[in-house]
Motif scaffolding. Structure first.
Motif, short mmCIF file in Angstrom:
data_model
loop_
_atom_site.label_atom_id
_atom_site.label_comp_id
_atom_site.label_asym_id
_atom_site.label_seq_id
_atom_site.Cartn_x
_atom_site.Cartn_y
_atom_site.Cartn_z
N GLU A 249 0.84 -1.21 0.00
CA GLU A 249 0.00 0.00 0.00
C GLU A 249 0.87 1.26 0.00
N ASP A 250 2.00 1.21 0.72
CA ASP A 250 2.90 2.37 0.71
C ASP A 250 3.44 2.63 -0.70
N VAL A 251 3.69 1.54 -1.43
CA VAL A 251 4.19 1.69 -2.80
C VAL A 251 3.11 2.31 -3.69
N LEU A 252 1.88 1.82 -3.53
CA LEU A 252 0.77 2.40 -4.31
C LEU A 252 0.61 3.89 -4.01
N GLU A 253 0.66 4.24 -2.72
CA GLU A 253 0.55 5.66 -2.34
C GLU A 253 1.69 6.47 -2.94
N ALA A 254 2.88 5.91 -2.89
CA ALA A 254 4.04 6.60 -3.46
C ALA A 254 3.83 6.85 -4.95
N GLY A 255 3.26 5.85 -5.62
CA GLY A 255 3.00 5.99 -7.05
C GLY A 255 2.10 7.18 -7.34
N ASN A 256 1.06 7.34 -6.55
CA ASN A 256 0.18 8.50 -6.74
C ASN A 256 0.89 9.80 -6.40
N ARG A 257 1.69 9.76 -5.33
CA ARG A 257 2.33 10.98 -4.84
C ARG A 257 3.35 11.53 -5.84
N ALA B 147 11.53 3.54 5.13
CA ALA B 147 10.32 2.95 4.53
C ALA B 147 9.83 3.75 3.33
N MET B 148 9.90 5.07 3.42
CA MET B 148 9.35 5.89 2.33
C MET B 148 10.28 5.92 1.11
N ILE B 149 11.58 5.77 1.37
CA ILE B 149 12.52 5.63 0.25
C ILE B 149 12.26 4.31 -0.48
N VAL B 150 12.14 3.24 0.27
CA VAL B 150 11.86 1.93 -0.33
C VAL B 150 10.55 1.98 -1.12
N ALA B 151 9.53 2.56 -0.52
CA ALA B 151 8.22 2.63 -1.20
C ALA B 151 8.33 3.43 -2.50
N GLY B 152 9.10 4.53 -2.45
CA GLY B 152 9.27 5.35 -3.65
C GLY B 152 9.98 4.58 -4.75
N GLN B 153 11.04 3.87 -4.42
CA GLN B 153 11.76 3.08 -5.44
C GLN B 153 10.82 2.01 -6.00
N GLY B 154 9.95 1.50 -5.15
CA GLY B 154 9.04 0.44 -5.59
C GLY B 154 8.11 0.86 -6.72
N THR B 155 7.93 2.17 -6.89
CA THR B 155 7.05 2.62 -7.99
C THR B 155 7.60 2.19 -9.35
N CYS B 156 8.91 1.96 -9.41
CA CYS B 156 9.51 1.42 -10.64
C CYS B 156 8.92 0.04 -10.94
N GLY B 157 8.68 -0.74 -9.89
CA GLY B 157 8.08 -2.07 -10.04
C GLY B 157 6.61 -1.99 -10.44
N LEU B 158 5.89 -1.02 -9.90
CA LEU B 158 4.48 -0.82 -10.30
C LEU B 158 4.38 -0.56 -11.79
N GLU B 159 5.22 0.37 -12.25
CA GLU B 159 5.22 0.71 -13.68
C GLU B 159 5.56 -0.51 -14.53
N PHE B 160 6.60 -1.20 -14.10
CA PHE B 160 7.09 -2.37 -14.85
C PHE B 160 5.96 -3.40 -14.97
N ALA B 161 5.29 -3.68 -13.86
CA ALA B 161 4.20 -4.67 -13.88
C ALA B 161 3.09 -4.23 -14.83
N LYS B 162 2.76 -2.94 -14.81
CA LYS B 162 1.71 -2.43 -15.69
C LYS B 162 2.12 -2.57 -17.16
N GLN B 163 3.38 -2.22 -17.43
CA GLN B 163 3.85 -2.27 -18.83
C GLN B 163 3.87 -3.70 -19.36
N ILE B 164 4.27 -4.63 -18.50
CA ILE B 164 4.32 -6.04 -18.92
C ILE B 164 2.90 -6.56 -19.15
#
Lengths: 330, 330
Positions: free
Chosen positions: B9-17, B153-170
């Protein structure tokens, strides 16, 4: 033989036709480059397209329209290298044989790309042989279809899909382009982009970038009629050495292009270095011409505006590229 | 002091932020690289992110959460260079002063990037000084906030947005990743990506890529507990020289990583050359580690599968890069 001129609708159709065969290349930005240029630069990295250049777009659009029953005889193309690689890749995908005429001084990386996709390569001498004649002979022998690199409505429409994407990406970023600069050789890409922007961003002015001593488009646009280059003029931009605008691309340019900028080899090399350093993309000389124009050639009254440029290809021989990066070329 | 562990959820929030502050980097493919690796490779070119690395993501997510009234005292960060540039860029955007501790052997291109964004740079000796202590002293003096490069935690969540994008693109490409390989140093990026994939692509196995003689994650994962590197171990991957997994990233890795691959400097150099030639992107040594693992280290039972890799950064000094491209490094 008269050629139908491509339209904005042809570009839209091409976009639908090829969307599963090409990647949407990103639009990059760099504060460092904005500072150098004094503009808000949006850079379409078409060098990241599969096969390393935009040429995959037009080749895909053209070859998909060859009826299945006509595909087995294959295609013939002539190209300094990027169109060659586009044709070779699409031919392989569609199971068609392909023979490509390439100048004997084509960059090895481009020849290798064509061979890796299983196409046949025939070399010719850029100065003493007519590639058109050789191509026609080969096509006759094999019953194959000649696929021109730019002077073909469906090739132009296919390249124009780059402009459709660019316009969409800029709109998503809540911006609008005051100017777009793209290199011009045969004029297929810049012509297709101009058609796309006519429909999607009609206030954007379109400008050609050319090697300064190979500036047929610039002189033709100024004269209002086609003015070829002098024979034998050279430039490090191997992809931009077409002698004059084509019969299909010229009317598009005459109607839609605002003018052009001539860039020196030294400016092209510096643009390649800056693209490496600030954008992290590999650009071949011809592919860097528009960026060089944006960075080094814009008049004062353009400063502060929003400008799009296309990095059109990245197929550069490693020896030349390392020389450029090391500053041994200027 | 206990740290909360970041969640999906922190990663999702980071993605929006952060979505308006970062670019969606493209996923590239190359038939030539697929052939070398014997897999279907999908390559997330995060080296094209602004500032030349993924670090902009975490820095943006973290700094946007500093209350406006606390921003004027600024931030302190320590980094071999990519986190430094991310922090410098975001600080500039938010109008915050920033001071960055960088090792005295940091690549000049990274130092220049930080300085260009107006941050202050203080050098320290990687082997004899404690950057944590210097940072705490500076933070005390100025009332500034220390922003860690991965153990947050917030740095990790922010970097995780790279994974969100990647999953969406795949997913858009109608594929699914059997495996994902990402370099691991502190573990912020790969940890954040693992959280993203846990939510978006739970069947994807996540693997760490590390310099073969700096393989703390691989040994720690095998042992089931943290195993630091021996002091003084070196690698050309300047971005991957953290001594051991962090207190926040280790539990994520222990739970979600399947293991890792050690890559040699020679494999990293070859991956940099192949990325230049076939993908047209510039990758720094640490940024090429995952690609090197995918190309040269996969066991037979992975062949034929669909594998994602992240090219994490492109900030390489021109001298080193030209040496690598020219084959003078192996």
């Amino acid at each position: 033989m008269t050629h139908p001129l491509p339209t904005f609708e042809d570009v839209l159709e091409a976009g639908n036709r090829i969307q599963n065969y090409v990647i949407e290349t990103p639009v990059l930005q760099s504060e460092a480059l904005n500072k150098i240029a004094g503009i808000d630069l949006h850079i379409k990295a078409e060098c990241l397209q599969e096969t390393g250049s935009f040429k995959l777009r037009g080749a895909t659009n053209r070859l998909l329209q060859i009826p299945i029953e006509d595909r087995s005889a294959g295609v013939v193309a002539y190209s300094s290298g990027n169109h060659a690689q586009g044709i070779a890749r699409v031919s392989k995908r569609l199971g068609m044989p392909a023979i490509i005429l390439m100048p004997s001084d084509a960059p090895q990386v481009k020849v290798d790309g064509v061979l890796a996709d299983g196409a046949e390569v025939r070399h010719y001498d850029r100065n003493s042989e007519s590639r058109e004649e050789i191509a026609e002979e080969l096509a006759r022998e094999r019953g194959a279809i000649i696929v021109p690199s730019y002077n073909d409505a469906m090739i132009v429409a296919g390249q124009g899909t780059c402009g459709l994407e660019f316009a969409k990406q800029i709109e998503l970023a809540d911006k609008s382009l005051d100017h777009l600069i793209c290199c011009a050789s045969g004029g297929g890409l810049i012509g297709g982009i101009a058609l796309a922007l006519e429909g999607k961003s009609p206030n954007t002015k379109v400008w050609a970038a050319e090697p300064v001593e190979h500036d047929d488009w610039i002189r033709s646009l100024e004269a209002g009629e086609i003015r070829p280059n002098a024979p034998g003029t050279r430039s490090v931009c191997d992809a931009l050495l077409i002698q004059e605008p084509g019969s299909i691309t010229w009317p598009i340019g005459a109607r839609f292009f605002s003018g052009g900028y001539g860039v020196t080899d030294a400016q092209v090399f510096e643009a390649m270095r800056l693209a490496c350093r600030h954008l992290k993309v590999v650009v071949e000389p011809g592919g860097a011409a528009a960026l060089a124009a944006a960075l080094f050639c814009l008049p004062e009254n353009v400063k502060g505006s929003t400008v799009g440029v296309v990095l059109t290809g990245g197929n550069v021989d490693m020896d030349l590229y390392t020389d450029v990066l090391a500053g041994r070329k200027d």
